[in-house]
Design a protein around this motif. Structure first.
Motif, PDB file in Angstrom:
ATOM      1  N   ILE A  55       0.861  -1.176   0.000  1.00 24.65           N
ATOM      2  CA  ILE A  55       0.000   0.000   0.000  1.00 24.65           C
ATOM      3  C   ILE A  55       0.897   1.224   0.000  1.00 24.65           C
ATOM      4  CG2 ILE A  55      -1.768   1.285   1.246  1.00 24.65           C
ATOM      5  CD1 ILE A  55      -2.617  -1.397   2.518  1.00 24.65           C
ATOM      6  N   ASN A  56       0.672   2.097  -0.979  1.00 22.97           N
ATOM      7  CA  ASN A  56       1.457   3.321  -1.084  1.00 22.97           C
ATOM      8  C   ASN A  56       0.704   4.492  -0.452  1.00 22.97           C
ATOM      9  OD1 ASN A  56       3.758   2.326  -2.489  1.00 22.97           O
ATOM     10  ND2 ASN A  56       2.484   2.155  -4.315  1.00 22.97           N
ATOM     11  N   ALA A  57       1.443   5.508  -0.079  1.00 21.49           N
ATOM     12  CA  ALA A  57       0.862   6.686   0.560  1.00 21.49           C
ATOM     13  C   ALA A  57      -0.129   7.407  -0.347  1.00 21.49           C
ATOM     14  CB  ALA A  57       1.970   7.639   0.988  1.00 21.49           C
ATOM     15  N   ASN A  58       0.011   7.268  -1.658  1.00 25.60           N
ATOM     16  CA  ASN A  58      -0.906   7.934  -2.592  1.00 25.60           C
ATOM     17  C   ASN A  58      -2.225   7.181  -2.754  1.00 25.60           C
ATOM     18  OD1 ASN A  58      -0.312   5.750  -4.228  1.00 25.60           O
ATOM     19  ND2 ASN A  58       0.677   6.948  -5.829  1.00 25.60           N
ATOM     20  N   GLY A  59      -2.413   6.078  -2.005  1.00 24.84           N
ATOM     21  CA  GLY A  59      -3.649   5.314  -2.056  1.00 24.84           C
ATOM     22  C   GLY A  59      -3.613   4.126  -2.998  1.00 24.84           C
ATOM     23  N   THR A  60      -2.545   3.951  -3.735  1.00 22.78           N
ATOM     24  CA  THR A  60      -2.426   2.831  -4.663  1.00 22.78           C
ATOM     25  C   THR A  60      -2.145   1.542  -3.900  1.00 22.78           C
ATOM     26  OG1 THR A  60      -1.575   4.268  -6.388  1.00 22.78           O
ATOM     27  CG2 THR A  60      -1.160   1.913  -6.653  1.00 22.78           C
ATOM     28  N   ILE A  61      -2.923   0.512  -4.200  1.00 20.94           N
ATOM     29  CA  ILE A  61      -2.706  -0.820  -3.634  1.00 20.94           C
ATOM     30  C   ILE A  61      -2.227  -1.702  -4.775  1.00 20.94           C
ATOM     31  CG2 ILE A  61      -3.782  -2.813  -2.531  1.00 20.94           C
ATOM     32  CD1 ILE A  61      -5.798  -0.833  -1.301  1.00 20.94           C
ATOM     33  N   SER A  62      -1.103  -2.358  -4.586  1.00 22.54           N
ATOM     34  CA  SER A  62      -0.515  -3.201  -5.624  1.00 22.54           C
ATOM     35  C   SER A  62      -0.345  -4.615  -5.104  1.00 22.54           C
ATOM     36  CB  SER A  62       0.855  -2.664  -6.042  1.00 22.54           C
ATOM     37  OG  SER A  62       0.765  -1.335  -6.478  1.00 22.54           O
ATOM     38  N   THR A  63      -0.557  -5.569  -5.995  1.00 18.78           N
ATOM     39  CA  THR A  63      -0.315  -6.958  -5.660  1.00 18.78           C
ATOM     40  C   THR A  63       0.233  -7.685  -6.881  1.00 18.78           C
ATOM     41  OG1 THR A  63      -1.264  -8.961  -4.687  1.00 18.78           O
ATOM     42  CG2 THR A  63      -2.675  -7.726  -6.168  1.00 18.78           C
ATOM     43  N   ASN A  69       0.021 -15.243  -8.964  1.00 21.31           N
ATOM     44  CA  ASN A  69      -1.350 -15.068  -9.407  1.00 21.31           C
ATOM     45  C   ASN A  69      -2.209 -14.661  -8.223  1.00 21.31           C
ATOM     46  OD1 ASN A  69      -0.635 -15.886 -12.004  1.00 21.31           O
ATOM     47  ND2 ASN A  69      -0.955 -18.027 -11.509  1.00 21.31           N
ATOM     48  N   PHE A  70      -3.369 -14.074  -8.505  1.00 22.93           N
ATOM     49  CA  PHE A  70      -4.269 -13.576  -7.464  1.00 22.93           C
ATOM     50  C   PHE A  70      -5.618 -14.238  -7.643  1.00 22.93           C
ATOM     51  CE2 PHE A  70      -7.142 -10.473  -5.540  1.00 22.93           C
ATOM     52  CZ  PHE A  70      -6.473 -10.175  -4.362  1.00 22.93           C
ATOM     53  N   GLY A  71      -6.077 -14.950  -6.635  1.00 23.23           N
ATOM     54  CA  GLY A  71      -7.336 -15.656  -6.727  1.00 23.23           C
ATOM     55  C   GLY A  71      -8.362 -15.097  -5.763  1.00 23.23           C
ATOM     56  N   ILE A  72      -9.590 -14.961  -6.235  1.00 26.37           N
ATOM     57  CA  ILE A  72     -10.724 -14.600  -5.401  1.00 26.37           C
ATOM     58  C   ILE A  72     -11.699 -15.766  -5.483  1.00 26.37           C
ATOM     59  CG2 ILE A  72     -12.640 -12.991  -5.063  1.00 26.37           C
ATOM     60  CD1 ILE A  72     -10.888 -10.835  -6.385  1.00 26.37           C
ATOM     61  N   GLY A  73     -11.952 -16.397  -4.359  1.00 28.34           N
ATOM     62  CA  GLY A  73     -12.844 -17.548  -4.322  1.00 28.34           C
ATOM     63  C   GLY A  73     -12.145 -18.870  -4.573  1.00 28.34           C
ATOM     64  N   LEU A  74     -10.818 -18.865  -4.678  1.00 28.84           N
ATOM     65  CA  LEU A  74     -10.057 -20.094  -4.852  1.00 28.84           C
ATOM     66  C   LEU A  74      -8.658 -19.889  -4.286  1.00 28.84           C
ATOM     67  CD1 LEU A  74      -8.807 -20.549  -8.475  1.00 28.84           C
ATOM     68  CD2 LEU A  74      -9.809 -18.447  -7.697  1.00 28.84           C
ATOM     69  N   SER A  75      -8.002 -20.977  -3.929  1.00 27.93           N
ATOM     70  CA  SER A  75      -6.692 -20.874  -3.285  1.00 27.93           C
ATOM     71  C   SER A  75      -5.516 -21.105  -4.226  1.00 27.93           C
ATOM     72  CB  SER A  75      -6.601 -21.857  -2.118  1.00 27.93           C
ATOM     73  OG  SER A  75      -6.778 -23.177  -2.586  1.00 27.93           O
ATOM     74  N   ASN A  76      -5.751 -21.617  -5.417  1.00 25.33           N
ATOM     75  CA  ASN A  76      -4.655 -21.891  -6.343  1.00 25.33           C
ATOM     76  C   ASN A  76      -5.017 -21.364  -7.736  1.00 25.33           C
ATOM     77  OD1 ASN A  76      -2.222 -22.828  -7.278  1.00 25.33           O
ATOM     78  ND2 ASN A  76      -2.867 -24.952  -7.413  1.00 25.33           N
ATOM     79  N   PRO A  77      -4.969 -20.034  -7.943  1.00 24.60           N
ATOM     80  CA  PRO A  77      -5.378 -19.470  -9.236  1.00 24.60           C
ATOM     81  C   PRO A  77      -4.405 -19.820 -10.355  1.00 24.60           C
ATOM     82  CG  PRO A  77      -4.449 -17.769  -7.856  1.00 24.60           C
ATOM     83  CD  PRO A  77      -4.535 -19.002  -7.002  1.00 24.60           C
ATOM     84  N   TYR A  78      -4.953 -19.970 -11.550  1.00 27.70           N
ATOM     85  CA  TYR A  78      -4.171 -20.289 -12.746  1.00 27.70           C
ATOM     86  C   TYR A  78      -3.763 -19.024 -13.494  1.00 27.70           C
ATOM     87  CZ  TYR A  78      -3.007 -22.383 -17.266  1.00 27.70           C
ATOM     88  OH  TYR A  78      -2.368 -22.749 -18.417  1.00 27.70           O
ATOM     89  N   TYR A  79      -4.550 -17.945 -13.388  1.00 23.68           N
ATOM     90  CA  TYR A  79      -4.310 -16.706 -14.122  1.00 23.68           C
ATOM     91  C   TYR A  79      -3.823 -15.610 -13.190  1.00 23.68           C
ATOM     92  CZ  TYR A  79      -7.162 -19.060 -17.617  1.00 23.68           C
ATOM     93  OH  TYR A  79      -7.656 -19.965 -18.516  1.00 23.68           O
ATOM     94  N   LYS A  80      -3.287 -14.535 -13.754  1.00 19.16           N
ATOM     95  CA  LYS A  80      -2.833 -13.381 -12.977  1.00 19.16           C
ATOM     96  C   LYS A  80      -3.946 -12.886 -12.054  1.00 19.16           C
ATOM     97  CE  LYS A  80       0.550 -10.374 -12.348  1.00 19.16           C
ATOM     98  NZ  LYS A  80       1.811 -10.788 -11.773  1.00 19.16           N
ATOM     99  N   LEU A  81      -5.188 -12.841 -12.539  1.00 17.71           N
ATOM    100  CA  LEU A  81      -6.367 -12.581 -11.714  1.00 17.71           C
ATOM    101  C   LEU A  81      -7.423 -13.595 -12.110  1.00 17.71           C
ATOM    102  CD1 LEU A  81      -8.137 -11.004  -9.720  1.00 17.71           C
ATOM    103  CD2 LEU A  81      -8.765  -9.510 -11.620  1.00 17.71           C
ATOM    104  N   GLN A  82      -7.863 -14.388 -11.155  1.00 15.78           N
ATOM    105  CA  GLN A  82      -8.896 -15.386 -11.427  1.00 15.78           C
ATOM    106  C   GLN A  82      -9.965 -15.275 -10.352  1.00 15.78           C
ATOM    107  OE1 GLN A  82      -7.432 -19.372 -11.932  1.00 15.78           O
ATOM    108  NE2 GLN A  82      -9.451 -20.193 -12.362  1.00 15.78           N
ATOM    109  N   VAL A  83     -11.223 -15.164 -10.798  1.00 15.81           N
ATOM    110  CA  VAL A  83     -12.355 -15.014  -9.898  1.00 15.81           C
ATOM    111  C   VAL A  83     -13.287 -16.197 -10.085  1.00 15.81           C
ATOM    112  CG1 VAL A  83     -14.326 -13.571  -9.273  1.00 15.81           C
ATOM    113  CG2 VAL A  83     -12.197 -12.496 -10.036  1.00 15.81           C
ATOM    114  N   ILE A  84     -13.608 -16.870  -8.981  1.00 19.34           N
ATOM    115  CA  ILE A  84     -14.621 -17.913  -8.988  1.00 19.34           C
ATOM    116  C   ILE A  84     -15.832 -17.309  -8.291  1.00 19.34           C
ATOM    117  CG2 ILE A  84     -15.265 -20.217  -8.195  1.00 19.34           C
ATOM    118  CD1 ILE A  84     -13.052 -20.211 -10.338  1.00 19.34           C
TER     119      ILE A  84
END
Length: 172
Positions: A55-63, A69-84
């Motif tokens: 988290i940067n002071a300018n409000g930008t959140i980076s991951t 990879n970043f998963g929402i709704g799963l623990s082992n995502p295949y893509y850079k961002l994967q949503v189940i």
């Protein structure tokens, strides 16, 4: 210094720049800064020391800036961002791609299972209808804006679509 049951201590250091640094045997785990006017104020790092989340002071959140990879709704995502589950987006969505493709399995957006659009769809190129081995393309190369209105019913055998010259299509 705290010691866990595995005898792998986590060290907390107060740095000269008014920051806290939490480190383990593999390196820095995360850091917290009191400088809220510029730079990173909080980060969680991977084993190589690169930030996995910050988290940067300018409000930008980076991951996942550097890997992972970043998963929402799963623990082992295949893509850079994967949503189940359901993904809701208000406003616009912008996609960019650095390579041109005619493959249905690559590109900026891949949707499996269907997609619904509740308003207009603007396409800055061709629309490719793909059946896993061949495609049919729809492309408009004219200089004027035009909206074609399809007939409300299906035609009969041997008929084809015609236009009245103003964008209304009919069977003839």
């Amino acid at each position: 210094v705290c010691s866990s049951d595995l005898n792998d201590p986590i060290t907390v250091n107060v740095l000269d720049v008014n920051s806290l640094s939490f480190s383990g045997s593999a390196g820095q785990l995360f850091s917290l800064s009191n400088n809220i006017s510029s730079g990173t104020i909080f980060s969680v790092n991977d084993i190589s020391g690169f930030p996995s989340f910050r988290i940067n002071a300018n409000g930008t959140i980076s991951t996942n800036e550097f890997s992972g990879n970043f998963g929402i709704g799963l623990s082992n995502p295949y893509y850079k961002l994967q949503v189940i589950g359901t993904l809701g987006v208000s406003g616009g969505v912008a996609f960019t791609s650095t390579t041109a493709t005619t493959s249905s399995s690559t590109g900026a957006l891949v949707v499996s299972g269907g997609a619904a659009i509740g308003s207009s769809l603007s396409v800055g190129g061709s629309i490719l209808l793909w059946n896993a081995s061949n495609y049919t393309a729809l492309k408009y190369t004219g200089a004027n804006n035009i909206t074609y209105t399809l007939p409300t019913a299906d035609g009969t055998a041997g008929q084809s679509l015609h236009t009245n010259g103003s964008g209304t299509l009919y069977w003839a």
